[in-house]
Design a protein around this motif. Structure first.
Motif, PDB file in Angstrom:
ATOM      1  N   PRO A   1       0.798  -1.233   0.000  1.00 36.45           N
ATOM      2  CA  PRO A   1       0.000   0.000   0.000  1.00 36.45           C
ATOM      3  C   PRO A   1       0.825   1.275   0.000  1.00 36.45           C
ATOM      4  O   PRO A   1       0.404   2.291  -0.581  1.00 36.45           O
ATOM      5  N   HIS A   2       2.013   1.246   0.572  1.00 43.32           N
ATOM      6  CA  HIS A   2       2.772   2.491   0.728  1.00 43.32           C
ATOM      7  C   HIS A   2       3.366   3.006  -0.583  1.00 43.32           C
ATOM      8  O   HIS A   2       3.839   4.148  -0.639  1.00 43.32           O
TER       9      HIS A   2
ATOM     10  N   ARG B   1       5.203   4.854 -12.854  1.00 45.83           N
ATOM     11  CA  ARG B   1       4.448   5.229 -11.655  1.00 45.83           C
ATOM     12  C   ARG B   1       3.529   4.074 -11.289  1.00 45.83           C
ATOM     13  O   ARG B   1       2.889   3.466 -12.155  1.00 45.83           O
TER      14      ARG B   1
ATOM     15  N   PRO C   1       0.217   2.270  -9.832  1.00 44.13           N
ATOM     16  CA  PRO C   1      -1.203   2.677  -9.859  1.00 44.13           C
ATOM     17  C   PRO C   1      -1.674   3.092  -8.470  1.00 44.13           C
ATOM     18  O   PRO C   1      -1.055   2.754  -7.452  1.00 44.13           O
ATOM     19  N   ASP C   2      -2.773   3.806  -8.439  1.00 50.33           N
ATOM     20  CA  ASP C   2      -3.316   4.246  -7.154  1.00 50.33           C
ATOM     21  C   ASP C   2      -3.891   3.080  -6.359  1.00 50.33           C
ATOM     22  O   ASP C   2      -3.914   3.117  -5.125  1.00 50.33           O
ATOM     23  N   ASP C   3      -4.371   2.064  -7.047  1.00 51.52           N
ATOM     24  CA  ASP C   3      -4.930   0.894  -6.371  1.00 51.52           C
ATOM     25  C   ASP C   3      -3.956  -0.275  -6.539  1.00 51.52           C
ATOM     26  O   ASP C   3      -3.775  -0.805  -7.633  1.00 51.52           O
ATOM     27  N   VAL C   4      -3.297  -0.654  -5.437  1.00 50.38           N
ATOM     28  CA  VAL C   4      -2.302  -1.742  -5.494  1.00 50.38           C
ATOM     29  C   VAL C   4      -2.740  -2.917  -4.631  1.00 50.38           C
ATOM     30  O   VAL C   4      -1.927  -3.771  -4.269  1.00 50.38           O
TER      31      VAL C   4
ATOM     32  N   ALA D   1       1.527   3.061  -3.478  1.00 49.69           N
ATOM     33  CA  ALA D   1       0.407   3.429  -4.354  1.00 49.69           C
ATOM     34  C   ALA D   1       0.581   4.845  -4.892  1.00 49.69           C
ATOM     35  O   ALA D   1       0.808   5.799  -4.135  1.00 49.69           O
ATOM     36  N   GLY D   2       0.512   4.961  -6.212  1.00 49.29           N
ATOM     37  CA  GLY D   2       0.595   6.265  -6.856  1.00 49.29           C
ATOM     38  C   GLY D   2       1.982   6.871  -6.906  1.00 49.29           C
ATOM     39  O   GLY D   2       2.150   7.984  -7.427  1.00 49.29           O
ATOM     40  N   MET D   3       2.985   6.195  -6.406  1.00 41.27           N
ATOM     41  CA  MET D   3       4.329   6.775  -6.339  1.00 41.27           C
ATOM     42  C   MET D   3       5.119   6.500  -7.615  1.00 41.27           C
ATOM     43  O   MET D   3       4.969   5.456  -8.247  1.00 41.27           O
TER      44      MET D   3
END
Length: 703
Positions: free
Chosen positions: A85-86, A105, A107-110, A88-90
């Protein structure tokens, strides 16, 4: 603690509670045995509190809040990461080993995990996410193969590569001036002779580092370290020249030369006497070398070998010092400070005994020069593969590798095997195993280090007990082997690392897959390009021996192995003679039963050899084991295996095998010497005829 909690912890740790034995019977591991194994793995469960703590630490090994130390992948395929989760989006960056980079990058949902983009080149790349870094070990889809080796030598990939080689126990080689132990100079001479007969490879017994202060330990499969080499295989004359060797030998006493020569004449190696004299001679040569001042090549070797060499040399010096003072050589009994290779006490000892430490580094330098020289001789003689090194399944629990790599190697458990057809009491080998949990936590560093040491001076590697890539039978110290259990290993990761190092070193890989094999395991090896081993005596369907064309293409073919009877010995029933004498027959089997069964097997084998057109006429008498060698050689040569290996014992039609499993002192294991010198051993008419049989269908021609 109730048994259900123990079983849950065992499953989480990768321990199998149930398994199927070699006879197809379902078996269960007792909860008390699981407790002992879990405790040795570092996950005690003697109380509810211990069990909860162990389960929590197991979960922490797969912490989703940080990148793993190393992730494996395959060229051209997306690399899957567990849900984290940490990230996500990075944004992330992949720095490629040979330069360049890939940006992306997450995805926002991992929640379902993430996939990194496919990488089109193999290597050890770096994944960077914020302030975290992970290694991406991206492997080719399969190991470097026989066809690749042949293409590199001859130009263009062959459609049906079929090569042959010899197998030899290195210690058994005989040459004038060897002092009673086969050495690297003898090996170089043998590869030249084998290449002249058309061989493409020479598979050798393990040459791992042993215990120089305890020369009674000489089994090549019970080494001190798999990172370094057995210094007893150094040819003393190759160190500073024949003149310096003669002077050093004379300095050891008036009778030293006579003792050295007498040891050469023995049919069996006198390991304690020959090893002690060899080491004393090498020490005198080191003193001569040291008197000459600094040597740039030696210093470069020390720098390149780095901390691993330093650790091994320090262990050798410490081990010798402890034993010389009447103390135990087992590092697990040493004072606390000496048990830690990074301690101030070990550092102080190394300073006080700097010359002794340097002596062991000097020995490793010359061992590496000798082995690499033999591989160079093989290549120069035209062999596409050359030496095939043997990687033992483990190193001794009280040895150098276990001492220096304590974070990765399990203490308190021995690698072994459950009871099976050949070893009805099971086996416990006293060897340490890598912890799969520690390997993953440490980024597989010690495992990769070991692979590189194995491939360093060879064109191939045989991995002993390759079943250990997926599971190992581990036995608590002091317990009967039948009370062990299987521990699961990360097979996909290990296969990818092997394939990656195989290509980096341009070396083929063979896996010894004999024994109780899990269903589908041979297919997994084949898909990874890792060749299995098929042995003539085991290639049957019921009582019938398989025809050559029924043998697989994804395994090497051989007449026998070091743990099995030679062809002549099998025909003559020498293995039954030994097992009857030493009470090693199968439970409930009488000597008469064994001999009657062998009589039937002889008939079946002769039928198979005749049916394949490899044998003609009446079946030879039991006493005429040598008559089986030409037909057996032709039979194995006719298989579609990419590589056929003929052990030298079978090339010479010898009746005795190098090793009898289940014995230590009651059979002359690892002591038999070849009857002729290396410059003559392949030229006797019958031997040359067998090699010509192989060469007729398995030769290669350079472009």
């Amino acid at each position: 603690m109730n048994d259900a909690d123990v079983l849950n912890l065992a499953r989480a740790a990768g321990l199998a509670h149930e398994w199927t034995n070699a006879f197809g019977q379902p078996m269960r591991v007792a909860p008390d045995a699981l407790r002992a194994i879990l405790d040795a793995l570092g996950f005690p469960c003697a109380s509810d509190e211990q069990c909860r703590d162990s389960m929590a630490r197991l979960a922490a090994l797969h912490d989703a809040d940080r990148l793993p130390a190393l992730v494996t992948g395959t060229v051209g395929e997306p690399i899957r990461l567990a849900p984290m989760p940490h990230v996500a989006g990075m944004p992330f960056r992949i720095e490629l080993e040979d330069g360049g980079h890939l940006d992306g990058r997450f995805p926002d949902d991992v929640a379902g995990g993430v996939a990194l983009p496919a990488i089109d080149r193999h290597g050890y790349h770096r994944l960077l996410v914020a302030d975290e870094t992970a290694t991406l070990a991206v492997a080719p889809p399969r190991c470097f193969g026989v066809a690749d080796a042949l293409a590199a030598r001859c130009g263009g990939p062959p459609s049906d590569p079929r090569l042959w080689g010899l197998g030899v126990q290195l210690y058994s080689l005989r040459r004038p001036g060897d002092g009673g132990i086969g050495d690297f100079s003898g090996l170089a001479a043998l590869v030249r002779a084998a290449a002249a007969h058309g061989a493409s490879a020479l598979a050798i017994s393990p040459v791992h580092a042993m215990f120089s202060a305890d020369v009674r330990r000489y089994s090549p499969y019970g080494p001190s370290s798999r990172l370094f080499l057995n210094v007893l295989h150094i040819d003393p004359a190759a160190v500073l020249g024949a003149g310096a060797m003669a002077a050093a030998l004379a300095s050891l006493g008036a009778d030293a030369a006579a003792r050295y020569a007498a040891l050469e004449r023995h049919a069996l190696i006198d390991w304690p006497a020959a090893a002690a004299l060899r080491l004393a001679l090498l020490r005198r040569l080191y003193e001569q070398f040291r008197a000459g001042g600094a040597d740039a090549e030696f210093e470069q070797f020390r720098r390149q070998a780095g901390g691993a060499l330093q650790d091994h040399a320090r262990f050798e010096a410490l081990h010798a010092w402890r034993m010389a003072h009447g103390e135990s050589g087992d590092w697990r009994t040493w004072p606390d400070g000496l048990r830690d290779p990074r301690s101030a006490e070990v550092e102080a000892f190394a300073r006080q005994h700097a010359d002794e430490v340097a002596f062991h580094e000097f020995l490793q330098w010359h061992a590496a020069r000798g082995l690499s020289g033999a591989q160079k001789a093989a290549r120069e003689a035209g062999m596409p593969i050359g030496l095939i090194a043997d990687l033992a399944v483990g190193a001794d629990n009280d040895g150098s590798q276990a001492w220096s790599r304590q974070a990765e190697i399990i203490n308190g458990l021995s690698v072994g095997a459950p009871p099976d057809v050949l070893n009805t009491r099971g086996q416990s080998w006293g060897l340490g195993a890598f912890s799969p949990h520690a390997m993953q936590a440490q980024g597989f560093g010690a495992y990769i280090e070991m692979l590189r040491a194995t491939f360093a001076h060879a064109g191939g590697a045989r991995i002993d007990h390759v079943l250990g890539l997926t599971r190992l039978w581990l036995v608590p110290n002091g317990v009967s082997p039948e009370h062990g259990a299987y521990l699961q290993y990360p097979l996909p990761d290990l296969l990818r690392l092997i394939a990656l190092e195989s290509w980096r070193h341009r070396a083929i890989v063979i896996g010894e897959d004999l024994g109780t094999v899990p269903e589908g395991f041979d297919l997994q090896l084949a898909q990874a390009g890792l060749l299995g081993i098929r042995v003539l005596m085991f290639q049957r369907h019921g009582a019938r021996f398989l025809r050559p064309d029924e043998w697989p293409r994804h395994a090497i073919a051989t007449t026998t192995t070091h743990d099995l009877p030679t062809i002549a010995g099998w025909w003559q029933e020498r293995d039954i003679d030994w097992r009857a004498k030493l009470d090693l027959l199968a439970p409930g089997q009488s000597e008469g039963d064994a001999r009657n069964e062998r009589a039937r097997e002889r008939h079946e084998l002769w039928q198979a050899l005749s049916g394949a057109g490899c044998a003609h006429g009446a079946m030879p008498a039991r006493e005429d084991g040598a008559a089986l060698l030409d037909p057996s050689t032709a039979f194995v040569a006719a298989t579609p295996a990419p590589l056929a290996i003929l052990p030298v014992e079978d090339a010479l039609a010898l009746p005795e095998s190098p090793n009898l499993p289940g014995t230590v002192d009651t059979h002359p294991n690892w002591r038999r010497r070849l009857p002729q010198a290396v410059d003559q051993v392949l030229d006797e008419a019958a031997v040359a005829r067998r090699l010509a049989i192989l060469n007729r269908t398995r030769s290669f021609k350079e472009a």
